[in-house]
Design an enzyme around this catalytic site. Structure first.
Site, PDB file in Angstrom:
ATOM      1  N   ASP A 235       0.808  -1.210   0.000  1.00 23.45           N
ATOM      2  CA  ASP A 235       0.000   0.000   0.000  1.00 23.45           C
ATOM      3  C   ASP A 235       0.845   1.265   0.000  1.00 23.45           C
ATOM      4  O   ASP A 235       0.383   2.329  -0.411  1.00 23.45           O
ATOM      5  CB  ASP A 235      -0.926  -0.013   1.226  1.00 23.45           C
ATOM      6  CG  ASP A 235      -1.862   1.176   1.263  1.00 23.45           C
ATOM      7  OD1 ASP A 235      -2.630   1.342   0.304  1.00 23.45           O
ATOM      8  OD2 ASP A 235      -1.819   1.946   2.245  1.00 23.45           O
TER       9      ASP A 235
ATOM     10  N   MET B 248      -7.378   5.890   3.299  1.00 19.69           N
ATOM     11  CA  MET B 248      -7.580   6.981   2.345  1.00 19.69           C
ATOM     12  C   MET B 248      -6.391   7.189   1.421  1.00 19.69           C
ATOM     13  O   MET B 248      -6.440   8.066   0.557  1.00 19.69           O
ATOM     14  CB  MET B 248      -7.849   8.280   3.120  1.00 19.69           C
ATOM     15  CG  MET B 248      -9.132   8.276   3.926  1.00 19.69           C
ATOM     16  SD  MET B 248     -10.611   8.103   2.883  1.00 19.69           S
ATOM     17  CE  MET B 248     -10.491   9.587   1.886  1.00 19.69           C
ATOM     18  N   ARG B 249      -5.320   6.409   1.588  1.00 26.06           N
ATOM     19  CA  ARG B 249      -4.145   6.628   0.748  1.00 26.06           C
ATOM     20  C   ARG B 249      -4.466   6.401  -0.727  1.00 26.06           C
ATOM     21  O   ARG B 249      -3.957   7.113  -1.599  1.00 26.06           O
ATOM     22  CB  ARG B 249      -2.994   5.730   1.193  1.00 26.06           C
ATOM     23  CG  ARG B 249      -1.708   5.977   0.398  1.00 26.06           C
ATOM     24  CD  ARG B 249      -0.537   5.169   0.911  1.00 26.06           C
ATOM     25  NE  ARG B 249      -0.036   5.712   2.167  1.00 26.06           N
ATOM     26  CZ  ARG B 249      -0.016   5.052   3.312  1.00 26.06           C
ATOM     27  NH1 ARG B 249      -0.483   3.825   3.363  1.00 26.06           N
ATOM     28  NH2 ARG B 249       0.459   5.599   4.404  1.00 26.06           N
ATOM     29  N   ALA B 250      -5.315   5.433  -1.014  1.00 29.47           N
ATOM     30  CA  ALA B 250      -5.654   5.154  -2.409  1.00 29.47           C
ATOM     31  C   ALA B 250      -6.326   6.352  -3.063  1.00 29.47           C
ATOM     32  O   ALA B 250      -6.047   6.682  -4.224  1.00 29.47           O
ATOM     33  CB  ALA B 250      -6.567   3.931  -2.486  1.00 29.47           C
TER      34      ALA B 250
ATOM     35  N   VAL C 223      -3.602   8.977  -3.758  1.00 33.36           N
ATOM     36  CA  VAL C 223      -2.723   8.564  -4.853  1.00 33.36           C
ATOM     37  C   VAL C 223      -3.458   8.660  -6.189  1.00 33.36           C
ATOM     38  O   VAL C 223      -2.896   9.130  -7.190  1.00 33.36           O
ATOM     39  CB  VAL C 223      -2.199   7.136  -4.617  1.00 33.36           C
ATOM     40  CG1 VAL C 223      -1.466   6.622  -5.853  1.00 33.36           C
ATOM     41  CG2 VAL C 223      -1.267   7.112  -3.420  1.00 33.36           C
TER      42      VAL C 223
END
Length: 685
Positions: free
Chosen positions: A193, A274-276, A279
């Site tokens: 991730d 929430m990283r997706a 990104v």
């Protein structure tokens, strides 16, 4: 310096090239993880990108590549005076798999720090890579603590070096690129991730394209400079396009409609955190800039999803990365309203009450209130009723070594979290999470004179060693007079990874469908545990008249799971052959990796049939493993109202421990299995 292979001369691999270029335009995308089989131009493309990147302007003489326009205020070589910078090619720094922690983050001279109070810092690879590219080939084989340090620096944009209260900080912003062959083992999902984008690469099956790959490679090997010169025009054009995209990037507008599509896509595919979303937003913006546009379009969001989401959908190491593109298109269409027009998510213009605006009634996916399952699940997962033997039944089949009565492979039951099986004693193997070992990280248990470079100072032991000599050394002030002979290396105890060798009984006595399903479920659970503890695994099976190595020791537990899933059963029980084959595998592995201690897990009901004196022969084979001190555990699969206790007797012969599948469960109230008994600590009769 050798002439790099031109980036624009790489044949095919469009996704790989695009992902690298997007990171060149916007390093905040978060780097690229390149997954694929060997020989697919992974390393070639990464090294070629460095030559394609625009030059970097740095402060003259700064070891940390500070930007003259905005130097790092905490740079160890600072403060920097205002003066013109110098231009140099973008740095490409390669991190070897066997690198030490000091080589990665840098090292402090502890002797000078104690005796003189001087922060003498030798920069590491993170400093060298600042404002450049950090390339990690075979990142899946990198030690976990190095991966943690690497990804922490990539996330924070800085590296911290701490040694006994002395600390140094410096900027470390770089384009992180990792390559890996999944057959050699996977990265942990939480580490996957941390890479912004992931691409899958494989060799083309088109003969014409393969011919062109070979033709270009041979031409490059024969005359690298001449070959590069033929591509100089294309290289210059792409380099200029990167510069223009960087300049355009701050002007790109990410509208509310695109943001809704990004959020809806991440929610629809159930990615964690929430990283997706972040990104995807950065990737879509970089895609628009690369295309020369100032607005993010739906096509940018779609491409960003294909690059940023597949690896984030893995729920366990046996899930293959993937994305259902039909479902992606449906989500984008559903939430594809324009900014400010009031259309989009939640509208129901067709009046059918389901919010899909298509007038047909069902929700996304075409089924009543349902949606198709995304692809990317374990191999073979699908309609269970359509496969022979998937429901627990199955017609007998003949096969190699099995003879009459061989069964269609049973499906494994649902895996569970297991208790810890560990090797007794203290080892010195590769860092991991299973057995006790002397490691570079962990709790301090003692001290000794350093045998090489000092890496972990034991402060109290060093002071005790220096204290008796202070008068002789003429100490006159408050400082301690420390000599090199006084320094003491801290001895630390952590955990190591092991070689877990499964020896699985696939004979007729284990072939009952429901029973074999439970057995495979137990082995699959132990494989999951081996994945989490960073072990190598191997698989030996025995049935009919012989034993075979179904999987030589490897770090790829998903391959082991696939071999287990297709394991057929039937025939006699050559238990001795299975134990002897395990002995042979361990003998070879001790030569290859002598520091890695083995743990043998025998999965059987203990029966031995076939050939003369099969029980006595199995006992002799077991005692051979015990004589070499091999840690063993027997998973007792005996079932039924009448129990012969044969698996327990086998555990005695092996000098190990017998447990039932139920006792393996972490939530079982049975006795906790902590250490597998060694050859010298056999169970009492």
């Amino acid at each position: 310096m050798s002439t790099p292979y031109p980036f624009t001369a790489v044949v095919g691999q469009d996704d790989l090239r695009l992902a690298l270029l997007l990171n060149a335009v916007s390093p905040r995308v978060g780097g690229v993880l390149v997954r694929g089989e060997k020989g697919t131009a992974k390393s070639t493309a990464v090294r070629a990108l460095a030559a394609l990147m625009p030059e970097t302007e740095v402060v003259p003489g700064c070891r940390f590549s500070c930007d003259p326009a905005a130097p790092d205020p905490s740079c160890p070589d600072g403060p920097h005076e205002s003066r013109p910078g110098v231009r140099r090619p973008t740095a490409l720094v390669e991190l070897p798999v066997g690198a030490s922690e000091d080589r990665l983050v840098g090292a402090l001279d502890i002797e000078r720090a104690l005796a003189e109070g001087v922060k003498a810092f030798e920069p590491g690879l993170l400093a060298d890579a600042h404002r450049g590219i950090l390339y990690v080939d075979e990142v899946n084989l990198l030690n976990d603590h190095l991966v943690d340090l690497l990804l922490d620096a990539a996330a924070m944009g800085a590296s911290y070096v701490e040694r006994e209260g002395v600390s140094v900080r410096h900027a470390a912003r770089f384009l992180l690129v990792g390559t890996m062959n999944p057959e050699e083992g996977e990265l942990r999902p939480q580490l996957l991730d941390r890479f912004g984008l992931t691409v899958e690469v494989k060799a083309s099956r088109e003969p014409d394209q393969r011919v062109e790959v070979v033709r270009r490679r041979l031409a490059y090997d024969d005359a690298p400079e001449e070959f590069a010169a033929r591509w100089a025009g294309e290289e210059a054009a792409v380099r200029q396009r990167i510069v223009e995209a960087r300049e355009l990037l701050p002007s790109v507008r990410l509208g509310d409609a695109a943001l809704r599509q990004i959020a809806a896509t991440c929610a629809a595919f159930e990615v964690d955190g929430m990283r997706a979303d972040i990104v995807m937003a950065r990737t879509a913006t970089a895609l628009a800039a690369w295309a020369g546009r100032t607005d993010v379009l739906a096509e940018d969001v779609r491409q960003a999803a294909l690059l940023a989401l597949p690896h984030r959908r893995r729920r366990n190491p046996f899930d293959a990365p993937g994305l259902d593109e039909d479902r992606l298109d449906e989500t984008l269409e559903q939430f594809g309203g324009q900014d400010g027009d009031g259309d989009g998510a939640g509208n129901d213009d067709d009046g059918d009450g389901n919010g899909d605006d298509d007038g047909d009634g069902p929700g996304p996916g075409g089924g009543p209130g349902g949606r198709p399952e995304p692809d990317g699940g374990p191999p073979g997962d699908g309609d269970a009723a359509a496969r022979p033997g998937a429901d627990g039944a199955g017609e007998p089949q003949a096969g190699p070594g099995g003879g009459a009565g061989e069964q269609v492979p049973a499906r494994a039951s649902e895996p569970f979290r297991t208790k810890v099986l560990s090797v007794p004693g203290v080892g010195e193997g590769a860092a991991g999470r299973r057995s006790r070992a002397r490691t570079e990280r962990g709790r301090t248990t003692g001290a000794h004179r350093p045998r090489g470079a000092l890496t972990k100072l034991h402060l109290a032991a060093t002071v005790r060693a220096a204290a008796p000599h202070q008068r002789v050394r003429g100490r006159s002030g408050p400082g301690l007079v420390v000599r090199r002979d006084d320094l003491r290396q801290a001895v630390r105890e952590g955990h190591e990874s092991n070689l877990v060798l499964f020896v699985v009984d696939a004979s007729g006595s284990m072939a009952a469908r429901q029973r074999m399903s439970a057995v495979k479920g137990a082995v699959l659970s132990l494989l999951l545990d081996a994945y989490r503890r960073r072990d190598k695994v191997g698989l030996v099976t025995f049935r009919g008249t012989a034993a075979e190595v179904a999987l030589p020791p490897t770090s790829s537990v998903d391959v082991a799971a696939a071999r287990l899933e297709s394991l057929p059963t039937g025939g006699r029980t050559p238990l001795a052959a299975g134990l002897l084959r395990a002995h042979d595998v361990l003998r070879v592995e001790r030569l290859r990796d002598p520091a890695r201690r083995p743990l043998v897990v025998v999965v059987t009901d203990g029966r031995a049939t076939g050939g003369p004196e099969p029980v006595a022969l199995a006992g002799r084979a077991a005692r051979l493993l015990a004589a070499e001190g091999t840690a063993c555990v027997v998973v007792d699969c005996e079932a039924g109202p009448v129990r012969l206790g044969l698996a327990g007797q086998l555990a005695d012969e092996l000098g190990g421990t017998a447990v039932t599948p139920a006792e393996l469960r972490a939530d079982s109230i049975a006795g906790v299995v902590r250490d597998v008994q060694g050859a010298g600590t056999r169970r009492a009769a």
